[in-house]
Design an enzyme around this catalytic site. Structure first.
Site, short mmCIF file in Angstrom:
data_model
loop_
_atom_site.label_atom_id
_atom_site.label_comp_id
_atom_site.label_asym_id
_atom_site.label_seq_id
_atom_site.Cartn_x
_atom_site.Cartn_y
_atom_site.Cartn_z
CG MET A 30 81.05 113.15 54.21
SD MET A 30 79.95 114.33 54.97
CE MET A 30 81.04 115.72 55.20
CG HIS A 37 89.53 112.09 51.78
ND1 HIS A 37 89.42 113.29 51.14
CD2 HIS A 37 88.58 112.09 52.75
CE1 HIS A 37 88.44 113.99 51.68
NE2 HIS A 37 87.92 113.30 52.67
N GLY A 149 90.70 110.01 60.20
CA GLY A 149 91.78 111.00 60.26
C GLY A 149 91.75 111.78 61.56
#
Ligand code: AMP
Length: 282
Positions: A30, A37, A149
């Site tokens: 997002m 990330h 994750g």
């Protein structure tokens, strides 16, 4: 790095990669990217012919409109980080492009009992929204591998259930949690913390970490309570839930030897900012 805004352009890009027999590694995000990330992205780059990343703040997984409106966005900076990490294409569509017929869900996903507890209980509809967007992205990107994750531990279990029930040919690859030096799990939402809240935030991981040693000679219940009491005593902090669960089924355990893998999953409000984390007991 190719910046793709439309579904048609993405289809062309994917068809071209498939023609060249390049495997596709995919990381859905997002945006407001951080080193957590990027650790997923680096694996996708390393392990595949090409890496594709999506940057899309998906409205259908937000059950709280204020959370959606305040979610951090910084696209330029995201693209710079992704190009530097060796990403081949970024897909950053508008809401209209992703949901041309509107954001209403017309399909109820079978996500199993793993979607009913914890986040599923406190964020009604959240996982249906996650399944909707990830399913759509998988159909468009057709990845060989997709990277998620472990910070969102429950999300991985729910995605696996969606992939199985929809018979999608993609391998789900879990990646370890990246933390700041003081132990705080990296999160886009950390940017929303005040300086004071940020200073107190490492207490979450500290409490979880200390509870692993505590667990060696205390019951599940006592371990649970010690974490909740410690964090609730921190100014501005309130534990929404802390559950000690079987790492595979996500059902709560009452004894340490009830499951092979035991994980503690927590959600804490730090001021108005909702933070999640987890720790492995065994
Ligand atoms: P988000 O942009 O929050 O939807 O996250 C996109 C992906 O990055 C999800 O698979 C997250 O679990 C993962 N992720 C977010 N924070 C971290 C972190 N601190 N360590 C590892 N992965 C993370």
């Amino acid at each position: 790095m190719q910046i793709i805004r439309s579904v048609g352009e993405l289809a062309d890009y994917v068809a071209m990669q498939k023609n060249h027999h390049h495997s596709i590694g995919f990381v859905p995000t997002m945006g407001a990217l951080h080193a957590g990330h990027i650790s997923l992205v680096e694996r996708a780059v390393e392990e595949n012919g090409v890496a594709v990343v999506s940057v899309f703040v998906n409205p259908t997984q937000f059950n709280n409109p204020v959370d959606l409106a305040t979610y951090p966005r910084k696209e330029e900076e995201d693209f710079r980080l992704l190009a530097k990490a060796g990403v081949s294409a970024v897909f950053a569509p508008s809401v209209e492009e992703m949901y041309p017929a509107g954001t209403e869900r017309d399909h109820e996903y079978n996500l199993g009992s793993a979607a009913e507890v914890m986040e599923g209980k406190f964020r009604p509809g959240h996982f249906q929204g996650v399944a909707q967007v990830v399913h759509r992205l998988f159909e468009l990107v057709r990845p060989d591998r997709a990277y998620f994750g472990e910070k969102d531990f429950q999300q991985i279990a729910v995605i696996r259930n969606m992939v199985e029930s929809e018979h999608l040919p993609v391998e789900i690859i879990p990646c370890p949690i990246k933390r700041a030096e003081d132990g705080l799990a990296l999160s886009s939402r950390n940017a929303l913390l005040t300086d004071e809240q940020r200073l107190r935030a490492p207490e979450i991981h500290a409490a979880l970490k200390d509870s692993v040693a505590y667990a060696a000679n205390h019951s599940v219940r006592a371990t649970h309570d010690s974490v909740v009491e410690r964090l609730d005593a921190v100014p501005e902090m309130r534990v929404e839930y802390f559950e000690i669960v079987d790492g595979r089924t996500l059902m709560p355990v009452e004894e340490w030897d009830e499951a092979e893998m035991v994980v503690g999953c927590i959600t804490v409000y730090n001021g108005n900012v909702r933070l999640i984390d987890n720790i492995r007991y065994k």
